[in-house]
Design an enzyme around this catalytic site. Structure first.
Site, PDB file in Angstrom:
ATOM      1  N   CYS A 115     -12.477  -0.753   4.533  1.00  0.00           N
ATOM      2  CA  CYS A 115     -13.312  -1.399   3.510  1.00  0.00           C
ATOM      3  C   CYS A 115     -14.370  -2.286   4.168  1.00  0.00           C
ATOM      4  O   CYS A 115     -15.331  -1.786   4.739  1.00  0.00           O
ATOM      5  CB  CYS A 115     -12.437  -2.155   2.505  1.00  0.00           C
ATOM      6  SG  CYS A 115     -13.337  -2.473   0.972  1.00  0.00           S
ATOM      7  N   HIS A 216      -8.518   1.914   0.879  1.00  0.00           N
ATOM      8  CA  HIS A 216      -7.437   1.041   1.363  1.00  0.00           C
ATOM      9  C   HIS A 216      -6.172   1.825   1.677  1.00  0.00           C
ATOM     10  O   HIS A 216      -5.232   1.855   0.869  1.00  0.00           O
ATOM     11  CB  HIS A 216      -7.162  -0.061   0.330  1.00  0.00           C
ATOM     12  CG  HIS A 216      -8.199  -1.134   0.356  1.00  0.00           C
ATOM     13  ND1 HIS A 216      -8.116  -2.239   1.178  1.00  0.00           N
ATOM     14  CD2 HIS A 216      -9.381  -1.230  -0.304  1.00  0.00           C
ATOM     15  CE1 HIS A 216      -9.193  -2.987   1.012  1.00  0.00           C
ATOM     16  NE2 HIS A 216      -9.978  -2.400   0.120  1.00  0.00           N
ATOM     17  N   GLU A 218      -3.820   1.003   3.536  1.00  0.00           N
ATOM     18  CA  GLU A 218      -2.653   0.095   3.657  1.00  0.00           C
ATOM     19  C   GLU A 218      -1.993  -0.175   2.310  1.00  0.00           C
ATOM     20  O   GLU A 218      -0.887  -0.717   2.261  1.00  0.00           O
ATOM     21  CB  GLU A 218      -3.086  -1.217   4.325  1.00  0.00           C
ATOM     22  CG  GLU A 218      -3.715  -2.263   3.413  1.00  0.00           C
ATOM     23  CD  GLU A 218      -5.128  -1.924   2.920  1.00  0.00           C
ATOM     24  OE1 GLU A 218      -5.679  -0.876   3.314  1.00  0.00           O
ATOM     25  OE2 GLU A 218      -5.667  -2.720   2.126  1.00  0.00           O
TER      26      GLU A 218
END
Ligand SMILES: [Mn+2]
Length: 243
Positions: A115, A216, A218
């Site tokens: 990001c 994202h 994660e």
């Protein structure tokens, strides 16, 4: 004795946080999804606080770098005045992460930009950003849902790039951004786009592994795992050649 797990540096936020009765304590933090993803992939996550220290010493200690999400990057870094919707700049993070990133690229250390980190990768290479893509795309909620909620959208991945080896030619990704690259930096190639044309991923041509994604991984244990696995594998190889 060689370490079992490559050390993966994770750039941290500087934010006020509450600890018991203490409120708004200046703190060094990262959402736990980042270290958890690195650990699941076989790496040893190490948080790197934003400082003005010379990054050479920490770069010598780590084998790979994750630049995480966060506040908008100060547009002065790419020669623009701030848009009214571009907010919450952290000049110390901008300076510290840019300096870590430049050092890592110089060493050809594996880097995963997520990001904001992907945006930094583009800016470090001389590219720029659209500061508020809501003005140029039909449905901004595709990329950024209500505050505190994740959006999910598909990306089309360019065949033959690293990303396509990891994810195939199309992937569903978790998203929360309102900016995106326009001018692409030198030696970077666009490797994924959204249906509305938003540039979603870039890779550094000629580097061992320097990949940026606007989404994202994660926050998406299943869909994000291949990216972290690849980062850790390259970090292992980097450690072998630099040991
Ligand atoms: Mn997006």
């Amino acid at each position: 004795m060689p370490r079992n797990r490559p050390l993966i540096g994770i750039s941290a936020y500087e934010l006020p946080a509450d600890f018991s009765h203490w409120r708004d304590v200046p703190s060094v933090l990262a959402p736990a999804g980042y270290p958890a993803s690195v650990a699941r992939a076989g790496g040893w996550p190490v948080l790197i606080p934003p400082t003005d220290l010379d990054p050479a010493d920490v770069l010598e200690a780590i084998d790979g770098l994750v630049l995480v999400g966060g506040a908008d990057i100060n547009p002065a870094l790419y020669g623009q005045d701030p848009h009214p919707e571009a907010l919450a700049f952290s000049d110390i993070r901008d300076r510290a992460e840019m300096s870590l990133l430049r050092g890592a690229l110089e060493l050809d250390m594996p880097v995963l930009g997520i990001c904001r980190g992907m945006q930094l990768l583009n800016i470090a290479a001389g590219g720029d950003l659209h500061q508020h893509i809501a003005e140029v795309i039909p449905d901004p909620a595709t990329h950024k849902a209500a505050p505190g909620q994740w959006a999910r959208h598909d990306v089309d991945i360019v065949p033959g790039c690293r990303l396509s080896e990891m994810l195939g030619d199309r992937a569903s990704v978790v998203s929360a951004h309102h900016q995106a690259p326009v001018e692409i930096g030198r030696d970077l190639t666009v490797t994924a786009t959204a249906e509305d044309g938003t540039v979603e991923a870039v890779e550094h041509v000629g580097k061992r592994f320097a990949v940026g994604v606007l989404w994202h991984p994660e926050e998406d244990a299943a869909g994000g795992a291949p990216l972290f696995a690849e980062l850790v594998e390259h970090a292992r190889a980097y450690r072998e050649v630099t040991a």
